[in-house]
Design an enzyme around this catalytic site. Structure first.
Site, PDB file in Angstrom:
ATOM      1  N   HIS A 130      37.334 -37.629 -77.049  1.00  0.00           N
ATOM      2  CA  HIS A 130      38.011 -38.914 -76.939  1.00  0.00           C
ATOM      3  C   HIS A 130      37.249 -39.997 -77.710  1.00  0.00           C
ATOM      4  O   HIS A 130      36.032 -40.088 -77.627  1.00  0.00           O
ATOM      5  CB  HIS A 130      38.110 -39.316 -75.465  1.00  0.00           C
ATOM      6  CG  HIS A 130      39.025 -40.468 -75.212  1.00  0.00           C
ATOM      7  ND1 HIS A 130      40.385 -40.328 -75.065  1.00  0.00           N
ATOM      8  CD2 HIS A 130      38.776 -41.785 -75.091  1.00  0.00           C
ATOM      9  CE1 HIS A 130      40.930 -41.510 -74.852  1.00  0.00           C
ATOM     10  NE2 HIS A 130      39.968 -42.416 -74.867  1.00  0.00           N
ATOM     11  N   ASP A 136      39.267 -33.521 -74.490  1.00  0.00           N
ATOM     12  CA  ASP A 136      39.579 -34.845 -73.958  1.00  0.00           C
ATOM     13  C   ASP A 136      40.364 -34.672 -72.657  1.00  0.00           C
ATOM     14  O   ASP A 136      41.359 -33.944 -72.624  1.00  0.00           O
ATOM     15  CB  ASP A 136      40.421 -35.615 -74.988  1.00  0.00           C
ATOM     16  CG  ASP A 136      40.732 -37.040 -74.570  1.00  0.00           C
ATOM     17  OD1 ASP A 136      40.390 -37.438 -73.443  1.00  0.00           O
ATOM     18  OD2 ASP A 136      41.330 -37.764 -75.386  1.00  0.00           O
ATOM     19  N   SER A 186      43.851 -44.808 -77.512  1.00  0.00           N
ATOM     20  CA  SER A 186      43.454 -44.806 -76.116  1.00  0.00           C
ATOM     21  C   SER A 186      44.289 -45.813 -75.326  1.00  0.00           C
ATOM     22  O   SER A 186      45.507 -45.692 -75.285  1.00  0.00           O
ATOM     23  CB  SER A 186      41.956 -45.066 -76.004  1.00  0.00           C
ATOM     24  OG  SER A 186      41.480 -44.742 -74.728  1.00  0.00           O
TER      25      SER A 186
END
Length: 301
Positions: free
Chosen positions: A271, A241, A146
């Site tokens: 995610h 996502d 991320s």
């Protein structure tokens, strides 16, 4: 305003957290007992590594057997939360399965430290790792999930032409790469898939100084003047996502510029799924996949 690089574990109805202290406390926890994860590697050592302004906490994971490289790992959390503990099990498994040492780095968090504080800290840490890499075989890679994946991509760009050997690999798990530039997956998965539009807006408010930051390649690597001569990239993505198409788009742009990049998407995942490796098969698979790519990169570079 959007910051599309956060590992959000939103509460019911994609609720935006009201207490930063509370979310940091809740999300700096591993999904598997730390002591059991630590058994997978030969040593786990808490160290301090140079950041931009001070020595920062870090954790070194040394695998059994011959060590074949070192990975600087940067955690996700939207530049706002998570840390060494939340990603402890991931780093243990990456070290064991890749045969490389892993340095997990605790960069400064927002909103106390706005953009580009995290970038500056990680750049200082990477230079330290590169200078010390002879201890672990001499080869260096960067990795992260991320926001940490974004940082790994940014460092890969910044390392072009530096005094150290080229990075062996950039391993990016569902990174944010496009800033304000739109992609279809943001619309398709805007709500109901953990990382929502509202949550991303909250991260943006915490981290960026000005909307112009969303076009800065240190936050949105797609805006770099060139994507040529970058370290090989492995981009691991979640299907459901908002950031999915940023990963595939960035890989395509890298390849068009002559750099090597590949992507893999885990069907049905959202995610942040890497952090749930203890009960999600996709999380285990993604860690194993990344570790294998690291091992291959260190073997050939």
């Amino acid at each position: 305003m959007f910051l599309l690089g956060a590992k959000a574990h939103s509460a019911h109805h994609n609720h935006v957290p009201h207490s930063l202290e509370d979310i940091r406390r809740r999300f700096d926890r591993p999904c598997f007992p730390k002591r059991l994860s630590s058994l997978q590697v030969r040593r786990v050592i808490d160290i301090r590594v140079p950041g931009a302004t001070e020595l920062r906490p870090a954790r070194l994971y040394v695998p059994y057997g011959r060590v074949r490289g070192v990975v600087l790992f940067m955690h996700g959390g939207g530049y706002v939360h998570c840390g060494l503990n939340s990603h402890h099990g991931i780093c243990c498994r990456l070290a064991r399965q890749s045969g490389a040492a892993v340095v997990s780095f605790d960069y400064r968090l927002a909103p106390e430290n706005k953009f580009p504080a995290a970038v500056d800290d990680c750049w200082a840490a990477l230079q330290w790792v590169a200078a010390e890499a002879w201890r672990w075989g001499g080869k260096v890679a960067v990795a992260g999930d991320s926001a940490g994946g974004t940082l790994a991509a940014v460092l890969s760009q910044m390392s072009r032409g530096w005094k150290y050997p080229p990075l062996a690999l950039q391993l990016l798990y569902y990174p944010s790469l496009y800033g304000e530039r739109p992609v279809p997956s943001r619309e398709v998965y805007a709500n109901g898939y953990v990382l929502s539009t509202r949550v991303m807006e909250w991260y943006a408010q915490e981290y960026v100084r000005d909307p112009k930051d969303l076009c800065d390649p240190r936050l949105a690597p797609i805006f770099a003047s060139s994507l040529a001569n970058l370290p090989p990239a492995v981009i691991a993505l979640a299907q459901c996502d908002p950031l999915h198409d940023e990963g595939t788009g960035y890989a395509a742009a890298m390849e068009k510029a002559g750099s090597q990049a590949c992507t893999r998407t885990w069907p049905g995942t959202v995610h942040g799924f890497l952090n749930f490796y203890s009960f999600l098969p996709g999380g285990k698979s993604a860690i194993h996949y990344g570790a294998r790519k690291l091992r291959e990169a260190f073997a050939r570079s």
